[in-house]
Scaffold this motif. Structure first.
Motif, PDB file in Angstrom:
ATOM      1  N   PHE A  24       4.014 -10.678  30.206  1.00 35.99           N
ATOM      2  CA  PHE A  24       4.126 -10.629  28.747  1.00 35.99           C
ATOM      3  C   PHE A  24       5.352  -9.834  28.344  1.00 35.99           C
ATOM      4  CE2 PHE A  24      -0.304 -11.050  29.861  1.00 35.99           C
ATOM      5  CZ  PHE A  24      -0.691 -12.129  29.099  1.00 35.99           C
ATOM      6  N   ASP A  25       5.939 -10.243  27.249  1.00 36.29           N
ATOM      7  CA  ASP A  25       7.045  -9.527  26.634  1.00 36.29           C
ATOM      8  C   ASP A  25       6.487  -8.886  25.379  1.00 36.29           C
ATOM      9  OD1 ASP A  25       9.569  -8.617  25.974  1.00 36.29           O
ATOM     10  OD2 ASP A  25      10.282 -10.546  25.256  1.00 36.29           O
ATOM     11  N   ILE A  26       6.476  -7.568  25.326  1.00 36.70           N
ATOM     12  CA  ILE A  26       5.877  -6.847  24.209  1.00 36.70           C
ATOM     13  C   ILE A  26       6.943  -6.002  23.534  1.00 36.70           C
ATOM     14  CG2 ILE A  26       4.199  -5.079  23.552  1.00 36.70           C
ATOM     15  CD1 ILE A  26       2.384  -6.114  25.739  1.00 36.70           C
ATOM     16  N   SER A  27       6.987  -6.071  22.215  1.00 35.40           N
ATOM     17  CA  SER A  27       7.919  -5.264  21.431  1.00 35.40           C
ATOM     18  C   SER A  27       7.131  -4.250  20.611  1.00 35.40           C
ATOM     19  CB  SER A  27       8.728  -6.144  20.480  1.00 35.40           C
ATOM     20  OG  SER A  27       9.526  -7.046  21.200  1.00 35.40           O
ATOM     21  N   ILE A  28       7.657  -3.053  20.541  1.00 40.74           N
ATOM     22  CA  ILE A  28       7.068  -2.015  19.696  1.00 40.74           C
ATOM     23  C   ILE A  28       8.142  -1.603  18.702  1.00 40.74           C
ATOM     24  CG2 ILE A  28       6.073   0.293  19.598  1.00 40.74           C
ATOM     25  CD1 ILE A  28       5.080  -0.160  22.462  1.00 40.74           C
ATOM     26  N   VAL A  29       7.846  -1.844  17.431  1.00 34.00           N
ATOM     27  CA  VAL A  29       8.814  -1.566  16.378  1.00 34.00           C
ATOM     28  C   VAL A  29       8.146  -0.688  15.333  1.00 34.00           C
ATOM     29  CG1 VAL A  29      10.285  -2.608  14.622  1.00 34.00           C
ATOM     30  CG2 VAL A  29       9.874  -3.819  16.771  1.00 34.00           C
ATOM     31  N   ARG A  30       8.808   0.410  15.000  1.00 31.39           N
ATOM     32  CA  ARG A  30       8.279   1.293  13.953  1.00 31.39           C
ATOM     33  C   ARG A  30       8.468   0.604  12.605  1.00 31.39           C
ATOM     34  NH1 ARG A  30      11.002   6.300  14.537  1.00 31.39           N
ATOM     35  NH2 ARG A  30      12.720   5.333  13.440  1.00 31.39           N
ATOM     36  N   ASP A  31       7.438   0.632  11.781  1.00 28.82           N
ATOM     37  CA  ASP A  31       7.489   0.037  10.451  1.00 28.82           C
ATOM     38  C   ASP A  31       7.692   1.169   9.455  1.00 28.82           C
ATOM     39  OD1 ASP A  31       6.972  -1.118   7.954  1.00 28.82           O
ATOM     40  OD2 ASP A  31       5.495  -2.514   8.787  1.00 28.82           O
ATOM     41  N   ASP A  32       8.965   1.448   9.149  1.00 26.08           N
ATOM     42  CA  ASP A  32       9.301   2.571   8.270  1.00 26.08           C
ATOM     43  C   ASP A  32       8.714   2.409   6.868  1.00 26.08           C
ATOM     44  OD1 ASP A  32      10.753   3.914  10.259  1.00 26.08           O
ATOM     45  OD2 ASP A  32      12.597   2.843   9.750  1.00 26.08           O
ATOM     46  N   GLN A  33       8.712   1.179   6.366  1.00 27.80           N
ATOM     47  CA  GLN A  33       8.199   0.932   5.023  1.00 27.80           C
ATOM     48  C   GLN A  33       6.695   1.209   4.958  1.00 27.80           C
ATOM     49  OE1 GLN A  33       9.120  -2.995   3.657  1.00 27.80           O
ATOM     50  NE2 GLN A  33       8.587  -2.564   1.546  1.00 27.80           N
ATOM     51  N   GLU A  34       5.946   0.727   5.946  1.00 27.13           N
ATOM     52  CA  GLU A  34       4.491   0.953   5.976  1.00 27.13           C
ATOM     53  C   GLU A  34       4.179   2.439   6.205  1.00 27.13           C
ATOM     54  OE1 GLU A  34       0.625  -0.168   5.415  1.00 27.13           O
ATOM     55  OE2 GLU A  34       2.361  -1.463   5.223  1.00 27.13           O
ATOM     56  N   THR A  35       4.992   3.097   7.038  1.00 27.37           N
ATOM     57  CA  THR A  35       4.805   4.531   7.289  1.00 27.37           C
ATOM     58  C   THR A  35       4.972   5.325   6.001  1.00 27.37           C
ATOM     59  OG1 THR A  35       5.574   4.320   9.569  1.00 27.37           O
ATOM     60  CG2 THR A  35       5.661   6.522   8.601  1.00 27.37           C
ATOM     61  N   GLU A  36       6.008   5.008   5.251  1.00 28.13           N
ATOM     62  CA  GLU A  36       6.262   5.715   3.987  1.00 28.13           C
ATOM     63  C   GLU A  36       5.139   5.450   2.994  1.00 28.13           C
ATOM     64  OE1 GLU A  36       7.842   8.430   1.654  1.00 28.13           O
ATOM     65  OE2 GLU A  36       8.581   7.977   3.667  1.00 28.13           O
ATOM     66  N   ALA A  37       4.662   4.212   2.926  1.00 25.83           N
ATOM     67  CA  ALA A  37       3.562   3.884   2.010  1.00 25.83           C
ATOM     68  C   ALA A  37       2.299   4.661   2.385  1.00 25.83           C
ATOM     69  CB  ALA A  37       3.292   2.380   2.027  1.00 25.83           C
ATOM     70  N   ALA A  38       2.027   4.785   3.681  1.00 23.35           N
ATOM     71  CA  ALA A  38       0.846   5.539   4.133  1.00 23.35           C
ATOM     72  C   ALA A  38       0.985   7.014   3.773  1.00 23.35           C
ATOM     73  CB  ALA A  38       0.666   5.374   5.643  1.00 23.35           C
ATOM     74  N   LYS A  39       2.183   7.565   3.946  1.00 25.60           N
ATOM     75  CA  LYS A  39       2.416   8.976   3.587  1.00 25.60           C
ATOM     76  C   LYS A  39       2.179   9.194   2.103  1.00 25.60           C
ATOM     77  CE  LYS A  39       5.816  10.141   7.146  1.00 25.60           C
ATOM     78  NZ  LYS A  39       7.233  10.491   7.396  1.00 25.60           N
ATOM     79  N   GLU A  40       2.642   8.253   1.299  1.00 26.50           N
ATOM     80  CA  GLU A  40       2.453   8.374  -0.149  1.00 26.50           C
ATOM     81  C   GLU A  40       0.979   8.296  -0.524  1.00 26.50           C
ATOM     82  OE1 GLU A  40       4.999   5.508  -2.067  1.00 26.50           O
ATOM     83  OE2 GLU A  40       6.806   6.441  -1.224  1.00 26.50           O
ATOM     84  N   ARG A  41       0.221   7.404   0.132  1.00 32.36           N
ATOM     85  CA  ARG A  41      -1.223   7.301  -0.151  1.00 32.36           C
ATOM     86  C   ARG A  41      -1.941   8.600   0.212  1.00 32.36           C
ATOM     87  NH1 ARG A  41      -0.509   2.207   2.112  1.00 32.36           N
ATOM     88  NH2 ARG A  41      -1.412   2.863   4.088  1.00 32.36           N
ATOM     89  N   VAL A  42      -1.605   9.151   1.372  1.00 36.87           N
ATOM     90  CA  VAL A  42      -2.242  10.394   1.817  1.00 36.87           C
ATOM     91  C   VAL A  42      -1.874  11.539   0.879  1.00 36.87           C
ATOM     92  CG1 VAL A  42      -2.269  12.137   3.649  1.00 36.87           C
ATOM     93  CG2 VAL A  42      -2.475   9.719   4.224  1.00 36.87           C
ATOM     94  N   SER A  43      -0.618  11.607   0.497  1.00 32.93           N
ATOM     95  CA  SER A  43      -0.168  12.646  -0.421  1.00 32.93           C
ATOM     96  C   SER A  43      -0.900  12.559  -1.757  1.00 32.93           C
ATOM     97  CB  SER A  43       1.343  12.536  -0.624  1.00 32.93           C
ATOM     98  OG  SER A  43       1.802  13.541  -1.488  1.00 32.93           O
ATOM     99  N   ALA A  44      -1.067  11.341  -2.271  1.00 30.60           N
ATOM    100  CA  ALA A  44      -1.775  11.148  -3.538  1.00 30.60           C
ATOM    101  C   ALA A  44      -3.240  11.554  -3.409  1.00 30.60           C
ATOM    102  CB  ALA A  44      -1.665   9.692  -3.983  1.00 30.60           C
ATOM    103  N   LEU A  45      -3.870  11.205  -2.280  1.00 28.07           N
ATOM    104  CA  LEU A  45      -5.268  11.605  -2.070  1.00 28.07           C
ATOM    105  C   LEU A  45      -5.408  13.117  -1.971  1.00 28.07           C
ATOM    106  CD1 LEU A  45      -6.461   8.900   0.479  1.00 28.07           C
ATOM    107  CD2 LEU A  45      -7.273   9.214  -1.862  1.00 28.07           C
TER     108      LEU A  45
END
Length: 77
Positions: A45-66
């Motif tokens: 298998f060929d597997i790629s691991i890519v950081r999703d900066d946009q999703e990471t930032e959105a998650a940080k914002e959700r946690v910060s708001a909570l």
């Protein structure tokens, strides 16, 4: 290095044991259902691991708001 070649070494129950092609002492255990249907021992298998900066930032914002909401709720008591 975000792209990896792995060999399906064996299937144990519902898990696939994958070995990194260049360094077979490195194992990756994942649920079998994440592999393509019909995968079998010896498949590569060929597997790629890519950081999703946009999703990471959105998650940080959700946690910060909570946290801010909880902080404000606790100050109101």
């Amino acid at each position: 290095m975000g792209n990896f070649k792995l060999t399906l070494d064996r299937i144990e129950g519902g898990n696939a044991v994958l070995l990194l092609r260049d360094e077979e002492s490195i194992k990756l255990n994942i649920p079998l259902f994440l592999l393509p249907s019909g995968s079998k021992e010896g498949d590569i298998f060929d597997i790629s691991i890519v950081r999703d900066d946009q999703e990471t930032e959105a998650a940080k914002e959700r946690v910060s708001a909570l946290l801010e909401k909880l902080k404000n709720k606790n100050q109101g008591k």
